[in-house]
Design a protein around this motif. Structure first.
Motif, PDB file in Angstrom:
ATOM      1  N   ASN A 169       7.125  59.907 -20.024  1.00 45.93           N
ATOM      2  CA  ASN A 169       6.184  61.086 -20.333  1.00 45.93           C
ATOM      3  C   ASN A 169       5.004  60.980 -19.111  1.00 45.93           C
ATOM      4  N   ASP A 204       7.659  62.716 -32.693  1.00 43.35           N
ATOM      5  CA  ASP A 204       6.300  61.804 -32.603  1.00 43.35           C
ATOM      6  C   ASP A 204       5.607  62.629 -31.336  1.00 43.35           C
ATOM      7  N   ARG A 213       4.169  62.043 -28.747  1.00 38.88           N
ATOM      8  CA  ARG A 213       4.165  61.276 -27.642  1.00 38.88           C
ATOM      9  C   ARG A 213       5.281  61.136 -26.761  1.00 38.88           C
ATOM     10  N   GLU A 239       1.469  51.731 -26.184  1.00 46.63           N
ATOM     11  CA  GLU A 239       0.648  51.999 -27.351  1.00 46.63           C
ATOM     12  C   GLU A 239       1.383  51.577 -28.705  1.00 46.63           C
ATOM     13  N   LEU A 274       4.722  52.920 -29.534  1.00 44.53           N
ATOM     14  CA  LEU A 274       5.439  53.624 -28.380  1.00 44.53           C
ATOM     15  C   LEU A 274       5.671  52.557 -27.402  1.00 44.53           C
ATOM     16  N   SER A 278      13.326  59.433 -27.449  1.00 43.65           N
ATOM     17  CA  SER A 278      12.791  60.681 -27.040  1.00 43.65           C
ATOM     18  C   SER A 278      13.841  61.803 -26.525  1.00 43.65           C
TER      19      SER A 278
END
Length: 645
Positions: free
Chosen positions: A31, A319, A321, A459, A462, A488
């Motif tokens: 990310n 999600d 994120r 996180e 995550l 992801s």
């Protein structure tokens, strides 16, 4: 296949991954913010050729691949294309990137999705409308009050189960009109739409049927007239002719067996919009350029700019994120680079279509041998590391309060993409991610430990890969064990398995049953022979004789059923072509086995009531009953009790 533990059934998962995004875990994904806009990517075709030559030479040799084709686009222009190895080994015909047609599997879906978006921009389709309003002759049942929309189909979130049986055909005779195919085997709805992604070949085929019925022409005709002809894709076909009428430039598909390449027959795909196409790398360049230029190729406008940008944008993610699904494309990030991509597999061919829209870069690659499944991911990583290298980054540090959440994550998670109503549900046991915690790290193991990855929580819920860039998210942030795991960019969610759904439990259960059945089939006749002088036949009642024979026959039937089942599923790749007569007969016979076990239950009650045999013999007979009941439970749990296809 790779071990007795799998009993050959892991091939069911492979069959279910055919015609998919490639069946791979998303290549490196992060990310990080997008890289600066300075020019990146290949700049010298000769240098790129030398680099790719080295990769391909190693792959063809090490993975025993007969042939491959590749094309690269830079600045939305053709930059490099080359063929490697042979399109026909026996004839020694080399691969020509301009003309050699490779089966592209699920990359075909991108043409179906492009057609959907084209009809939507013309106002003929509403992506948010109930798809039933566009369908004639096929209707999706109202299993849930929420309707399925084209956005659900585009993002693989309609809530369908997976359907593997008859996904492929052995001849053109097995091809039928698309509406007949879907009406006869529309997958069951097993969850509400829009909740979880579960890659669906039949969902895409349904979208193809909508294209067909709304446009008023067969799906094949529409793809040709709306996409292939405007792009001048002369070495691409959506048609699946008889084997003796295949185009002369069609590459053969191969397996590598006993040190030689063995030609496989043409792989027919009845749900054609999901994966029927064949194309040359040179033609795929034109399709790449069209998408990199937001719908335009030379003077042809396939999609308008707004529609093309929408198609490439994020539509669904498990999600916020992590990356997820665009409108038919998978989205991922490698370092800071945004990627939209789609893979495709038949049994023999493995393909990859990759675009970096912000860089106006893309490549297409296809291999024509069964052994090449992971080759495309290696190629992607090599190209990205060389021409779009991720910035140096320090190893991620675990969150300070990770220990307070660590107990939520461990467990076995199964991919939700499987059948729920047919015998191919068995494959669910082997598509498993095993999560465990070691100090401050999360360990994810796939395929029985063949792939093991380490992650650190950055996180709550995550995780980032320690020595890579993959991301993993877990559902929820409470104290209860996480129910779902999300990778992801993956079009499949993973759900925590119940204890009895694991392959390990099933293997132990079946081995215990086999041991009990063998002890009766071998032990009872032997014991009767050895004790014939101490317990003459006249001393045994008719009831005890009947109970003994029924128990022995039940054990023999159970062993035969299990043995034939293992033999059939060891070649379970063939289930994608339909059930063999032996397997169909075996399934029809399993209810008879259940009836025999019910008879043993009655005899067990009578044996204890009337005190047949010695106490130890009655206990042994009861053990046979328990094993028989456990086997019947197994057959019922995995849709093997009767012909379920």
């Amino acid at each position: 296949m790779q071990s007795v533990r799998r009993l050959g059934l892991n091939a069911l998962c492979f069959a279910g991954a055919l015609l998919t995004s490639g069946g791979h875990l998303p290549a490196q994904d992060t990310n990080d913010e997008p890289a600066p806009a300075e020019r990146r990517g290949p700049s010298d075709p000769a240098e790129l050729e030398a680099f790719v030559d080295g990769i391909m030479a190693a792959q063809l040799k090490d993975k025993h691949i007969a042939g491959a084709t590749i094309a690269v686009v830079v600045d939305s222009k053709p930059f490099f294309a080359k063929g490697y190895g042979y399109a026909d080994v026996a004839a020694q015909n080399p691969v020509d990137p301009a003309t050699s047609m490779f089966r592209i599997g699920s990359v075909s879906k991108l043409f179906t999705w492009t057609a959907v978006m084209r009809l939507a921009q013309e106002g003929k389709l509403d992506l948010d409308a109930d798809v039933n309003q566009y369908l004639h002759g096929v209707q999706i049942p109202a299993t849930y009050p929420e309707p399925i929309t084209l956005k659900h189909l585009l993002s693989h979130t309609p809530g369908f189960e997976d359907h593997v049986i008859n996904l492929f055909g052995r001849s053109a005779d097995e091809l039928r009109p698309l509406d007949e195919i879907l009406a006869g085997r529309l997958p069951a709805r097993v969850r509400k739409p829009g909740q979880l992604a579960s890659y669906s070949n039949h969902g895409t085929a349904l979208a193809g049927l909508i294209v067909q019925q709304v446009s008023g022409m067969p799906w094949e005709d529409y793809i040709e007239q709306a996409i292939l002809q405007p792009l001048d894709m002369q070495h691409t076909t959506v048609r699946q002719p008889a084997e003796d009428k295949l185009p002369p430039d069609m590459s053969q598909g191969y397996s590598y067996t006993n040190g030689r390449f063995v030609k496989k027959g043409f792989e027919y795909v009845p749900p054609a919009p999901a994966g029927s196409m064949s194309a040359s790398a040179g033609d795929m360049v034109k399709f790449m350029i069209m998408h990199l230029q937001n719908g335009k190729y030379e003077d042809q406008q396939i999609l308008n700019d707004e529609t093309a940008r929408q198609m490439h944008s994020l539509l669904f993610t498990h999600d916020p994120r992590i990356e997820g699904m665009a409108y038919g494309f998978m989205r991922m990030k490698y370092g800071g680079e945004e990627i939209i991509e789609h893979g495709g597999d038949t049994h023999a061919f493995h393909s990859y279509f990759v675009l970096l829209p912000q860089r106006r870069f893309g490549f297409f690659v296809s291999y024509n041998t069964t052994t090449a499944g992971s080759a495309r991911n290696t190629l992607l990583q090599a190209l990205m590391d060389r021409y779009f290298p991720p910035a140096e980054q320090t190893a991620p540090k675990p969150a300070a309060d990770f220990a307070s959440r660590a107990k939520r994550y461990p467990g076995k998670y199964g991919a939700i993409r499987h059948s729920y109503t047919t015998l191919t549900k068995l494959g669910a046991m082997f598509s498993v991610a095993d999560a465990s915690v070691d100090d401050d790290e999360l360990l994810l193991s796939f395929n029985g430990g063949e792939l093991a990855l380490r992650f650190v929580e950055v996180e709550p819920g995550l995780f980032r890969q320690v020595d890579g860039q993959r991301m993993v998210a877990f559902e929820g942030d409470g104290e209860q064990p996480a129910e779902h795991l999300f990778l992801s960019g993956s079009p499949v969610a993973w759900q925590r398995l119940k204890w009895y759904q694991s392959a390990d439990f099933t293997l132990v259960l079946l081995l215990a049953c086999v041991a009990v059945f063998l002890s009766a089939v071998i032990g009872w006749p032997l014991a009767a022979f050895l004790s014939r002088h101490h317990h003459p036949p006249a001393s045994r009642t008719a009831g005890s004789k009947f109970a003994s024979w029924l128990g022995w026959l039940t054990c023999l039937a159970a062993l035969v059923t299990l043995g034939l089942g293992v033999i059939q599923f060891r070649d379970s790749e063939q289930i994608a072509y339909g059930l063999s007569p032996l397997l169909s007969g075996l399934l029809l016979a399993t209810p008879v086995l259940a009836v025999l076990v019910a008879g043993v239950l009655v005899c067990t009650i009578v044996a204890w009531t009337r005190r047949y045999w010695r106490l130890s013999a009655r206990f042994h007979y009861t053990t046979v009953l328990v094993a028989g009941m456990a086997l019947v439970w197994f057959l019922r749990e995995w849709n093997l009790l009767g012909l379920s296809a």
